[in-house]
Design a protein around this motif. Structure first.
Motif, PDB file in Angstrom:
ATOM      1  N   GLU A  94       0.809  -1.197   0.094  1.00 25.60           N
ATOM      2  CA  GLU A  94      -0.027  -0.110  -0.015  1.00 25.60           C
ATOM      3  C   GLU A  94       1.066   1.299   0.168  1.00 25.60           C
ATOM      4  O   GLU A  94       0.348   2.464  -0.518  1.00 25.60           O
ATOM      5  CB  GLU A  94      -0.871  -0.150   1.221  1.00 25.60           C
ATOM      6  CG  GLU A  94      -2.115  -1.020   0.882  1.00 25.60           C
ATOM      7  CD  GLU A  94      -2.870  -1.327   2.519  1.00 25.60           C
ATOM      8  OE1 GLU A  94      -2.331  -0.553   3.367  1.00 25.60           O
ATOM      9  OE2 GLU A  94      -3.560  -2.042   2.275  1.00 25.60           O
ATOM     10  N   ASN A  95       2.084   1.088   0.533  1.00 31.32           N
ATOM     11  CA  ASN A  95       2.965   2.333   0.620  1.00 31.32           C
ATOM     12  C   ASN A  95       3.852   2.428  -0.361  1.00 31.32           C
ATOM     13  O   ASN A  95       4.929   3.044  -0.698  1.00 31.32           O
ATOM     14  CB  ASN A  95       3.421   2.199   1.839  1.00 31.32           C
ATOM     15  CG  ASN A  95       2.565   2.818   3.073  1.00 31.32           C
ATOM     16  OD1 ASN A  95       2.484   4.032   3.244  1.00 31.32           O
ATOM     17  ND2 ASN A  95       2.151   1.839   3.766  1.00 31.32           N
ATOM     18  N   ARG A  96       3.609   1.617  -1.613  1.00 33.70           N
ATOM     19  CA  ARG A  96       4.602   1.429  -2.614  1.00 33.70           C
ATOM     20  C   ARG A  96       6.128   1.294  -2.715  1.00 33.70           C
ATOM     21  O   ARG A  96       6.642   1.924  -3.294  1.00 33.70           O
ATOM     22  CB  ARG A  96       4.334   2.946  -3.616  1.00 33.70           C
ATOM     23  CG  ARG A  96       2.615   3.080  -3.714  1.00 33.70           C
ATOM     24  CD  ARG A  96       2.552   4.695  -3.783  1.00 33.70           C
ATOM     25  NE  ARG A  96       3.172   5.156  -4.991  1.00 33.70           N
ATOM     26  CZ  ARG A  96       3.729   6.235  -5.078  1.00 33.70           C
ATOM     27  NH1 ARG A  96       3.335   7.180  -4.205  1.00 33.70           N
ATOM     28  NH2 ARG A  96       4.260   6.813  -6.096  1.00 33.70           N
ATOM     29  N   TYR A  97       6.217   0.383  -1.772  1.00 31.35           N
ATOM     30  CA  TYR A  97       7.592   0.100  -1.518  1.00 31.35           C
ATOM     31  C   TYR A  97       8.380  -0.784  -2.693  1.00 31.35           C
ATOM     32  O   TYR A  97       9.623  -0.551  -2.702  1.00 31.35           O
ATOM     33  CB  TYR A  97       7.662  -0.834  -0.130  1.00 31.35           C
ATOM     34  CG  TYR A  97       7.887  -0.188   0.935  1.00 31.35           C
ATOM     35  CD1 TYR A  97       7.396   1.410   1.151  1.00 31.35           C
ATOM     36  CD2 TYR A  97       8.297  -0.465   2.130  1.00 31.35           C
ATOM     37  CE1 TYR A  97       7.449   2.069   2.264  1.00 31.35           C
ATOM     38  CE2 TYR A  97       8.349   0.136   3.218  1.00 31.35           C
ATOM     39  CZ  TYR A  97       7.862   1.482   3.306  1.00 31.35           C
ATOM     40  OH  TYR A  97       7.935   2.326   4.732  1.00 31.35           O
ATOM     41  N   GLY A  98       7.535  -1.598  -3.247  1.00 33.05           N
ATOM     42  CA  GLY A  98       8.120  -2.345  -4.459  1.00 33.05           C
ATOM     43  C   GLY A  98       8.924  -3.909  -4.139  1.00 33.05           C
ATOM     44  O   GLY A  98       8.815  -4.736  -4.712  1.00 33.05           O
ATOM     45  N   SER A  99       9.322  -3.603  -2.663  1.00 35.95           N
ATOM     46  CA  SER A  99       9.961  -5.095  -2.362  1.00 35.95           C
ATOM     47  C   SER A  99       9.759  -5.168  -0.964  1.00 35.95           C
ATOM     48  O   SER A  99       9.828  -4.053  -0.116  1.00 35.95           O
ATOM     49  CB  SER A  99      11.536  -5.023  -2.835  1.00 35.95           C
ATOM     50  OG  SER A  99      11.761  -4.769  -3.952  1.00 35.95           O
ATOM     51  N   VAL A 100       9.856  -6.461  -0.178  1.00 36.93           N
ATOM     52  CA  VAL A 100      10.020  -6.647   1.030  1.00 36.93           C
ATOM     53  C   VAL A 100      11.185  -7.874   1.217  1.00 36.93           C
ATOM     54  O   VAL A 100      11.314  -8.554   0.412  1.00 36.93           O
ATOM     55  CB  VAL A 100       8.730  -7.473   1.578  1.00 36.93           C
ATOM     56  CG1 VAL A 100       7.626  -6.223   1.866  1.00 36.93           C
ATOM     57  CG2 VAL A 100       8.318  -8.623   1.068  1.00 36.93           C
ATOM     58  N   VAL A 101      11.680  -7.856   2.534  1.00 40.69           N
ATOM     59  CA  VAL A 101      12.608  -8.794   2.992  1.00 40.69           C
ATOM     60  C   VAL A 101      12.213  -9.739   4.012  1.00 40.69           C
ATOM     61  O   VAL A 101      11.677  -8.925   4.990  1.00 40.69           O
ATOM     62  CB  VAL A 101      13.888  -8.201   3.295  1.00 40.69           C
ATOM     63  CG1 VAL A 101      15.015  -9.184   3.748  1.00 40.69           C
ATOM     64  CG2 VAL A 101      14.674  -7.135   2.235  1.00 40.69           C
TER      65      VAL A 101
END
Ligand code: SF4
Length: 364
Positions: A94-101
């Motif tokens: 939702e916050n448009r980060y593009g990626s998670v780890v």
């Protein structure tokens, strides 16, 4: 040696890198300036966000420097529920980060493998394929790496910690679970499996020399790594390595050394992704932003639910453990704008180096 000559003749010899790592004053400024130029030319002043979800601090290993090592009885152990992990991934989306780890202590077993597989598929569904997932879950079998890749992971971070096998032995128990050769093999397996592969080292360890650090950078180059996360070693009182704290450089010197490592690596590997490690911020409140200025291009905002963050302390004085994910984001936006960088919202930010590597292997 003359720094002006060294700076224009990459690839470097080990002695030249060691010289750069000891640069001070005017020479250090020249190194940082050159790294900033190379960064701008190859990866621009964009910052990619990776929402960091530290989903469990349970670990089967006992690394002598680590605050969440298996035998540290002072740690309150936790594991996030699937729902908490997916909520964090939703936040990133939702916050448009593009990626998670997805990061945890090292675990094994079929139940763990299946759980990660399930979570990867769920994250793929909830983000409609919009989130890239990096895993940081330690040494696993080649088959497990493949299963996770097929379930949706695309990057894997496995820090070698040091490329010197003798120093590695000093940092780990002497048993079959902590073998340098296995760590090295895992990196090979990850590459063979098809991941964008990341590694990293600790900077300013007891017993570590400038030549060790220079060889660490050459190791990354020779291994043809796609991403790097490295930061200053920070001692933790509930670890065996704490006994050697008298041998350490000052925290400020370790911090400066970490910045120089980032700058030299940017000169050596111009198109890789380099993370500005949170450990930098533990020493200097603007540590990560300073790293962006000399070569880093990735930041990993912590989006682990706030109530667990105090329990994932690999080292002392970890910053932002009392904040929730929203606090982190607004704080980071202001800091990044301050150093004239731009957050690449909605972008995956795959390593350019990996894309080139793929092309070389006949990929798209
Ligand atoms: S460094 Fe990683 S593998 Fe080693 S004890 Fe800490 S969490 Fe476990």
């Amino acid at each position: 040696m003359n720094i002006s000559e060294i700076l224009i003749r990459e690839p470097y010899m080990v002695e030249e890198i060691a010289y750069l790592l000891q640069a001070e004053d005017n020479e250090k400024a020249m190194l940082f300036e050159k790294a900033a130029q190379v960064k701008k030319a190859f990866v621009q002043n964009k910052v990619y966000f990776r929402g960091l979800i530290e989903f469990s601090n349970r670990c089967r290993k006992n690394c002598l420097y680590c605050g969440i090592r298996r035998d540290n009885v002072h740690v309150r152990r936790y594991s996030l529920t699937d729902e908490e992990i997916l909520d964090a991934a939703r936040f990133a989306c939702e916050n448009r980060y593009g990626s998670v780890v997805l990061q945890s202590g090292e675990r094994g077993g079929d139940g763990y493998t299946k759980r990660i597989e399930h979570l990867l598929k769920k994250i793929g569904q909830l983000s409609n394929g919009g989130l890239r997932v990096t895993l940081s879950c330690g040494e696993q079998s080649y088959e497990t790496y493949r299963r996770w890749l097929e379930a949706g992971a695309s990057r894997y971070l496995l820090r070698i910690e040091t490329s010197n096998p003798e120093l590695y032995k000093k940092l780990h128990p002497n048993d079959r679970h902590h073998r340098f050769e296995m760590r090295r093999k895992s990196l090979d397996d990850l590459k063979r499996a098809g991941y964008q592969v990341g590694t990293g080292v600790m900077i300013g360890l007891p017993f570590q020399t400038y030549e060790d650090l220079a060889n660490d950078l050459l190791f990354m180059k020779q291994f043809d790594i796609d991403m790097v996360g490295m930061g200053p070693y920070l001692e933790h009182p509930h670890t065996p390595l704490y006994a050697f704290r008298e041998r350490l450089l000052s925290r400020e010197d370790r911090f400066q050394l970490a910045l120089k490592m980032i700058a030299v690596l940017r000169l050596m590997m111009k198109d890789i992704n380099i993370a500005a490690a949170t450990a930098l911020q533990a020493i200097d409140p603007m540590g990560r932003e300073k790293a962006l200025k000399v070569g880093a291009n990735v930041i990993m905002p912590n989006i682990t639910p706030g109530k667990y963050r105090n329990d994932y302390t690999l080292y002392e004085n970890k910053p932002c453990t009392d904040e929730n994910a929203d606090d982190c984001q607004s704080c980071l936006e202001a800091r990044i704008a301050f150093v004239r960088h731009e957050i690449a919202y909605d972008e995956w930010g795959d390593s350019e180096h990996f894309k080139e590597r793929e092309k070389g292997q006949g990929g798209e």
